[in-house]
Design an enzyme around this catalytic site. Structure first.
Site, PDB file in Angstrom:
ATOM      1  N   LYS A 254     -40.539  19.551 -27.498  1.00  0.00           N
ATOM      2  CA  LYS A 254     -41.594  19.605 -28.359  1.00  0.00           C
ATOM      3  C   LYS A 254     -42.686  18.616 -28.001  1.00  0.00           C
ATOM      4  CE  LYS A 254     -38.864  18.087 -31.869  1.00  0.00           C
ATOM      5  NZ  LYS A 254     -37.627  17.836 -31.213  1.00  0.00           N
TER       6      LYS A 254
ATOM      7  N   ARG B 245     -38.483  16.168 -40.673  1.00  0.00           N
ATOM      8  CA  ARG B 245     -37.031  16.078 -40.171  1.00  0.00           C
ATOM      9  C   ARG B 245     -36.044  16.351 -41.484  1.00  0.00           C
ATOM     10  NH1 ARG B 245     -38.292  13.384 -35.384  1.00  0.00           N
ATOM     11  NH2 ARG B 245     -36.586  13.099 -33.695  1.00  0.00           N
TER      12      ARG B 245
ATOM     13  N   ARG C 296     -33.507  11.773 -18.946  1.00  0.00           N
ATOM     14  CA  ARG C 296     -35.086  11.585 -19.142  1.00  0.00           C
ATOM     15  C   ARG C 296     -35.264  10.007 -18.807  1.00  0.00           C
ATOM     16  NH1 ARG C 296     -37.463  13.753 -24.910  1.00  0.00           N
ATOM     17  NH2 ARG C 296     -36.510  11.905 -25.784  1.00  0.00           N
TER      18      ARG C 296
ATOM     19  N   ARG D 212     -34.754   5.258 -22.780  1.00  0.00           N
ATOM     20  CA  ARG D 212     -34.939   5.157 -24.295  1.00  0.00           C
ATOM     21  C   ARG D 212     -33.208   4.650 -24.537  1.00  0.00           C
ATOM     22  NH1 ARG D 212     -38.495   9.723 -26.874  1.00  0.00           N
ATOM     23  NH2 ARG D 212     -36.936   9.574 -28.271  1.00  0.00           N
TER      24      ARG D 212
ATOM     25  N   ARG E 237     -27.789  11.705 -32.409  1.00  0.00           N
ATOM     26  CA  ARG E 237     -28.906  12.525 -32.789  1.00  0.00           C
ATOM     27  C   ARG E 237     -28.731  13.961 -32.911  1.00  0.00           C
ATOM     28  NH1 ARG E 237     -32.675  11.024 -27.771  1.00  0.00           N
ATOM     29  NH2 ARG E 237     -34.424  11.841 -29.376  1.00  0.00           N
TER      30      ARG E 237
END
Ligand code: AMP
Length: 216
Positions: free
Chosen positions: A13, A88, A127, A160, A171
Site C-alpha cells: 500500500k 482500519r 523488510r 521495524r 498484525r
C-alpha cells in the site's frame, strides 16, 4: 480524487500510495508514517501510540481520528488524498464519513490489494527500513546496493519492531478481525474494487490505474 488503499500489512500500500501521489499530485496520508514520526519525536501522540505499535496492535480510534481530522484540514488535501493504512476499523470508517460529509466531499474509490498470509509474512519479515528517510528495502527482493545502508540517503537500515515474526502474526490477526470487515462496509457503498498484490510494482500500479480510470 479521494482514494483509500486497503489490504493487509506488506501488500504494498505504502509504495503504491507514493506512486499514486506522484501521478496525481495529491498527498499520501499514511497514519503509520505519521505515528512513526511522532514516536521518533517523542510527542504526546508518539508516547501514547508506541507500545500499541510495537505489539502490532491498533492505536485507539480516538487518537487516530484526532490525527486525521487535523491532517485533512491542511490545504494540500483540497484537491484530494490517498489514504494508506486508514481507516482500519469500522468505527474509523464511520467517523471519516462524518468528517467528509461535513465538508460536503465524497470518497471516490476504495482499492483493496489482496495478498495471501504466507506471502505477507515473507515480505514483512525481510523488510528493512531506512532510519533516516523511511525508504524500504527487502533483503531478498530489493536488497540495497550497500549492505545495511539506504540507496537514496545512505541512512542506516533497520528492521521495524513490528516487522519481526511474532508481531507480524499479531498484525495479521488484527487485520483479519478488525480491518478486513471494511471490505463489506465499502462494498455496500459500491466503492470497493479488489486487485491482486502479486506482480512487480509497476504491474500492480498499472492495475490500480486501470481500475481507477475505469470506475471514474
Ligand atoms: P502501518 O505502517 O500502516 O502498517 O502502521 C504501523 C502501525 O501503526 C500499526 O500496526 C498500528 O499499530 C498503527 N496504525 C497505523 N494506522 C493505524 C490506524 N488507522 N488505526 C490504528 N492504528 C494504526
Amino acid at each position: 480524487m479521494r482514494l483509500i488503499l486497503l489490504g493487509p500489512p506488506g501488500a504494498g500500500k505504502g509504495t503504491q500510495a507514493k506512486m499514486l501521489q506522484e501521478k496525481y499530485s495529491i498527498p499520501q496520508i499514511s497514519t503509520g508514517d505519521i505515528l512513526r514520526q511522532a514516536v521518533k519525536n517523542q510527542t504526546k501522540l508518539g508516547k501514547e501510540s508506541e507500545s500499541y505499535m510495537n505489539q502490532g496492535k491498533l492505536v485507539p480510534d480516538s487518537l487516530i481520528m484526532e490525527l486525521i481530522n487535523e491532517r485533512i484540514q491542511k490545504p494540500d488535501c483540497q484537491k484530494g488524498m490517498i489514504m494508506d493504512g486508514f481507516p482500519r476499523t469500522i468505527e474509523q470508517a464511520k467517523e471519516l464519513d462524518k468528517l467528509l460529509n461535513k465538508k460536503e466531499i465524497k470518497l471516490n474509490h476504495v482499492l483493496e490489494i489482496v495478498l495471501p498470509e504466507d506471502e505477507v509474512v515473507l515480505r514483512l519479515s525481510g523488510r528493512r527500513t531506512c532510519k533516516n528517510c523511511g525508504n524500504m528495502f527487502h533483503i531478498k527482493f530489493k536488497p540495497p546496493k550497500k549492505d545495511g545502508l539506504c540507496d537514496s540517503c545512505g541512512g542506516e537500515l533497520y528492521q521495524r519492531k513490528d516487522d519481526q515474526e511474532e508481531t507480524i502474526i499479531n498484525r495479521l490477526k488484527v487485520y483479519t478481525d478488525q480491518t478486513a470487515p471494511l471490505t463489506k462496509y465499502f462494498k455496500k457503498q459500491n466503492l470497493l474494487r479488489s486487485i491482486s498484490g502479486f506482480g512487480s510494482l509497476d504491474e500492480v500500479f498499472n492495475k490500480i490505474i486501470k481500475t481507477i480510470e475505469k470506475s471514474a
